[in-house]
Motif scaffolding. Structure first.
Motif, PDB file in Angstrom:
ATOM      1  N   ASP A 174       0.744  -1.229   0.054  1.00 18.44           N
ATOM      2  CA  ASP A 174      -0.066   0.012  -0.269  1.00 18.44           C
ATOM      3  C   ASP A 174       0.819   1.217   0.024  1.00 18.44           C
ATOM      4  N   ALA A 175       1.848   1.214   0.932  1.00 17.48           N
ATOM      5  CA  ALA A 175       2.625   2.408   0.863  1.00 17.48           C
ATOM      6  C   ALA A 175       3.693   2.650  -0.191  1.00 17.48           C
ATOM      7  N   LEU A 176       4.076   1.360  -0.718  1.00 19.17           N
ATOM      8  CA  LEU A 176       4.749   1.792  -2.197  1.00 19.17           C
ATOM      9  C   LEU A 176       4.275   2.084  -3.073  1.00 19.17           C
ATOM     10  N   ASN A 177       2.874   1.701  -3.587  1.00 16.29           N
ATOM     11  CA  ASN A 177       2.163   2.067  -4.363  1.00 16.29           C
ATOM     12  C   ASN A 177       1.694   3.628  -4.338  1.00 16.29           C
ATOM     13  N   ALA A 178       1.224   3.915  -3.123  1.00 15.50           N
ATOM     14  CA  ALA A 178       0.947   5.454  -2.864  1.00 15.50           C
ATOM     15  C   ALA A 178       2.126   6.281  -3.122  1.00 15.50           C
ATOM     16  N   GLY A 179       3.418   5.853  -3.171  1.00 16.91           N
ATOM     17  CA  GLY A 179       4.606   6.775  -3.284  1.00 16.91           C
ATOM     18  C   GLY A 179       5.102   6.795  -4.733  1.00 16.91           C
ATOM     19  N   ARG A 180       4.791   5.703  -5.428  1.00 14.20           N
ATOM     20  CA  ARG A 180       5.452   5.539  -6.589  1.00 14.20           C
ATOM     21  C   ARG A 180       4.507   4.906  -7.847  1.00 14.20           C
ATOM     22  N   LYS A 181       4.348   5.385  -8.749  1.00 13.52           N
ATOM     23  CA  LYS A 181       3.468   4.894  -9.827  1.00 13.52           C
ATOM     24  C   LYS A 181       4.052   3.539 -10.724  1.00 13.52           C
ATOM     25  N   ASN A 182       2.970   2.834 -10.989  1.00 15.95           N
ATOM     26  CA  ASN A 182       3.547   1.823 -11.958  1.00 15.95           C
ATOM     27  C   ASN A 182       4.869   1.100 -11.503  1.00 15.95           C
ATOM     28  N   VAL A 183       4.853   0.749 -10.233  1.00 16.92           N
ATOM     29  CA  VAL A 183       6.004   0.030  -9.915  1.00 16.92           C
ATOM     30  C   VAL A 183       5.765  -1.564 -10.226  1.00 16.92           C
ATOM     31  N   LYS A 184       6.712  -2.081 -10.572  1.00 13.07           N
ATOM     32  CA  LYS A 184       6.484  -3.666 -10.727  1.00 13.07           C
ATOM     33  C   LYS A 184       7.168  -4.352  -9.381  1.00 13.07           C
ATOM     34  N   ILE A 185       6.175  -5.027  -8.806  1.00 18.46           N
ATOM     35  CA  ILE A 185       6.417  -5.715  -7.710  1.00 18.46           C
ATOM     36  C   ILE A 185       6.433  -7.366  -8.029  1.00 18.46           C
ATOM     37  N   VAL A 186       7.655  -7.687  -7.745  1.00 21.98           N
ATOM     38  CA  VAL A 186       7.799  -9.213  -8.063  1.00 21.98           C
ATOM     39  C   VAL A 186       7.672 -10.069  -6.477  1.00 21.98           C
ATOM     40  N   GLU A 187       6.672 -10.774  -6.401  1.00 19.98           N
ATOM     41  CA  GLU A 187       6.638 -11.553  -5.246  1.00 19.98           C
ATOM     42  C   GLU A 187       7.190 -12.586  -5.115  1.00 19.98           C
ATOM     43  N   VAL A 188       8.136 -13.020  -4.016  1.00 18.13           N
ATOM     44  CA  VAL A 188       8.790 -14.268  -3.521  1.00 18.13           C
ATOM     45  C   VAL A 188       7.989 -14.715  -2.437  1.00 18.13           C
ATOM     46  N   ALA A 189       7.105 -15.757  -2.635  1.00 12.18           N
ATOM     47  CA  ALA A 189       6.207 -16.464  -1.377  1.00 12.18           C
ATOM     48  C   ALA A 189       7.195 -17.429  -0.634  1.00 12.18           C
ATOM     49  N   THR A 190       6.839 -17.159   0.668  1.00 14.20           N
ATOM     50  CA  THR A 190       7.801 -17.988   1.529  1.00 14.20           C
ATOM     51  C   THR A 190       6.593 -18.349   2.734  1.00 14.20           C
ATOM     52  N   THR A 191       7.209 -19.442   3.516  1.00 13.29           N
ATOM     53  CA  THR A 191       6.445 -19.497   4.942  1.00 13.29           C
ATOM     54  C   THR A 191       7.614 -19.387   5.933  1.00 13.29           C
ATOM     55  N   TRP A 192       7.996 -18.143   5.792  1.00 12.95           N
ATOM     56  CA  TRP A 192       9.070 -17.641   6.845  1.00 12.95           C
ATOM     57  C   TRP A 192      10.402 -18.573   6.917  1.00 12.95           C
ATOM     58  N   ASP A 193      10.638 -19.322   5.482  1.00 15.78           N
ATOM     59  CA  ASP A 193      11.744 -20.026   5.358  1.00 15.78           C
ATOM     60  C   ASP A 193      13.029 -19.363   4.666  1.00 15.78           C
ATOM     61  N   GLN A 194      14.021 -19.255   5.522  1.00 14.50           N
ATOM     62  CA  GLN A 194      15.242 -18.530   4.671  1.00 14.50           C
ATOM     63  C   GLN A 194      15.891 -19.312   3.326  1.00 14.50           C
ATOM     64  N   THR A 195      15.765 -20.473   3.214  1.00 13.33           N
ATOM     65  CA  THR A 195      16.069 -21.247   2.111  1.00 13.33           C
ATOM     66  C   THR A 195      14.995 -20.737   0.912  1.00 13.33           C
ATOM     67  N   MET A 196      13.887 -20.641   1.280  1.00 14.52           N
ATOM     68  CA  MET A 196      12.876 -20.583   0.263  1.00 14.52           C
ATOM     69  C   MET A 196      13.045 -19.017  -0.356  1.00 14.52           C
ATOM     70  N   ALA A 197      13.513 -18.179   0.747  1.00 14.12           N
ATOM     71  CA  ALA A 197      13.797 -16.921   0.306  1.00 14.12           C
ATOM     72  C   ALA A 197      14.952 -16.661  -0.496  1.00 14.12           C
ATOM     73  N   GLN A 198      15.718 -17.213  -0.317  1.00 19.76           N
ATOM     74  CA  GLN A 198      17.165 -17.382  -1.390  1.00 19.76           C
ATOM     75  C   GLN A 198      16.928 -17.897  -2.305  1.00 19.76           C
ATOM     76  N   ASN A 199      16.318 -19.146  -2.508  1.00 21.16           N
ATOM     77  CA  ASN A 199      15.919 -19.704  -4.165  1.00 21.16           C
ATOM     78  C   ASN A 199      15.110 -18.905  -4.917  1.00 21.16           C
ATOM     79  N   GLY A 200      14.083 -18.215  -4.057  1.00 19.99           N
ATOM     80  CA  GLY A 200      13.020 -17.464  -4.743  1.00 19.99           C
ATOM     81  C   GLY A 200      13.733 -16.205  -5.122  1.00 19.99           C
TER      82      GLY A 200
END
Length: 321
Positions: A174-200
């Motif tokens: 919400d805050a990012l979109n309010a501050g900048r237009k047409n931002v491309k947000i690439v989502e990396v989904a995790t379940t609080w797992d660091q290895t998932m974050a790294q791979n993603g």
């Protein structure tokens, strides 16, 4: 015949018995049920909870859901109901999934305090946590200030089955979109797992090599992002990282130049206030339905002060100069 002396002794004995009974009645049993996470942030939260549990007149039971399993946490709550504890402070594995057991505990007259993560579908006694949306808003506003309209930002989520993960994502986006237009947000989904974050993040960087910022829902995700950047041959600062927690590892990253901002929680305070609230409720005292334990935007300019003031500095590997 009861003499005055005998009567006096009986009165003293009765008074002593009353005091003893009152003291016994003042004792309460409080269960703290954590979610099985063992990262730095949860080490601090659990440490704060254990400190509060040392209060006089309190029997403190600390238990954890093995490997973050909901079924295990449900079984623990059921056991605490059977044992007739006076209050439960719980960091739920699943905000909605834990509700049936929590409703059963409440119906049994057991006070329930949610710690760090909320519970949906249950009217609990109190919820003690950071205002995640507010803190993530600050993180998103910072990120907006670091990019231009149309730039790409990678966002590493927390578990979307938990209110904490949901709120942090919403607040940031919400805050990012309010501050900048047409931002491309690439989502990396995790379940609080660091290895998932790294791979993603590694995959996200391959597909989006011009990403300017990597924002993370927790510091473990930021550590995973750092590893991904190193694997890609990046240097500190090539892609800016925003963490969330104010954990020792996250702040070490900042001292090393890998992290540029952190929406820091008062981690030990979350656990401590959570259990203190449960104790108060167990003793029949009125408690607030929602307690915000606060947050703070940590930047390289104030990282040393925050580390010292919050107590996190004692656990950091990179010490203040």
């Amino acid at each position: 015949m009861i003499t005055k002396r005998t009567f006096g002794r009986l009165a003293i004995a009765a008074a002593a018995a009353t005091l003893f009974t009152s003291a016994m009645a003042a004792d309460v049993t409080v269960a703290y049920i954590t979610n099985g996470n063992t990262n730095e942030g949860w080490t601090l939260i659990n440490g704060g909870a254990k400190k509060a549990g040392q209060a006089k007149g309190v029997k403190f039971i600390e238990l954890a859901a093995d490997k973050g399993e909901l079924s295990r946490q449900l079984a623990i709550v059921e056991d605490m109901i059977t044992r007739k504890v006076n209050a439960i402070a719980i960091a739920p594995v699943d905000s909605a999934g834990i509700a049936p057991a929590i409703n059963k505990a409440l119906a049994a007259g057991i006070a329930v305090v949610a710690v760090d993560t909320g519970i949906t579908g249950s009217k609990i006694t109190s919820y003690v946590a950071t205002d995640n949306i507010k803190a993530a808003n600050v993180q998103g506003k910072w990120a907006a200030g670091e990019i231009k309209d149309g730039d790409t930002v990678i966002y590493v989520t927390g578990d979307q089955g938990q209110s904490t993960g949901q709120e942090r994502k919403k607040g940031f986006v919400d805050a990012l979109n309010a501050g900048r237009k047409n931002v491309k947000i690439v989502e990396v989904a995790t379940t609080w797992d660091q290895t998932m974050a790294q791979n993603g993040v590694e995959a996200a960087l391959r597909a989006n090599p011009n990403a300017k910022v990597i924002a993370c829902a927790w510091d473990g995700g930021a550590l995973g992002a750092k590893a991904a950047l190193m694997a890609a041959g990046k240097k500190p600062g090539d892609v800016k990282i925003a963490g969330f927690d104010g954990s020792p590892g996250g702040l070490d990253m900042m001292k090393q130049g890998w992290q540029q901002a952190n929406a820091a929680q008062m981690l030990a305070k979350i656990g401590q206030v959570g259990v203190e609230t449960a104790i108060a409720a167990a003793q029949g005292k009125k408690v607030e339905a929602r307690i915000d334990t606060g947050s703070f935007l940590v930047l390289p300019a104030n990282v040393d002060k925050f580390a010292a003031d919050s107590g996190v500095g004692q656990f950091m590997k990179v010490k203040a100069k």
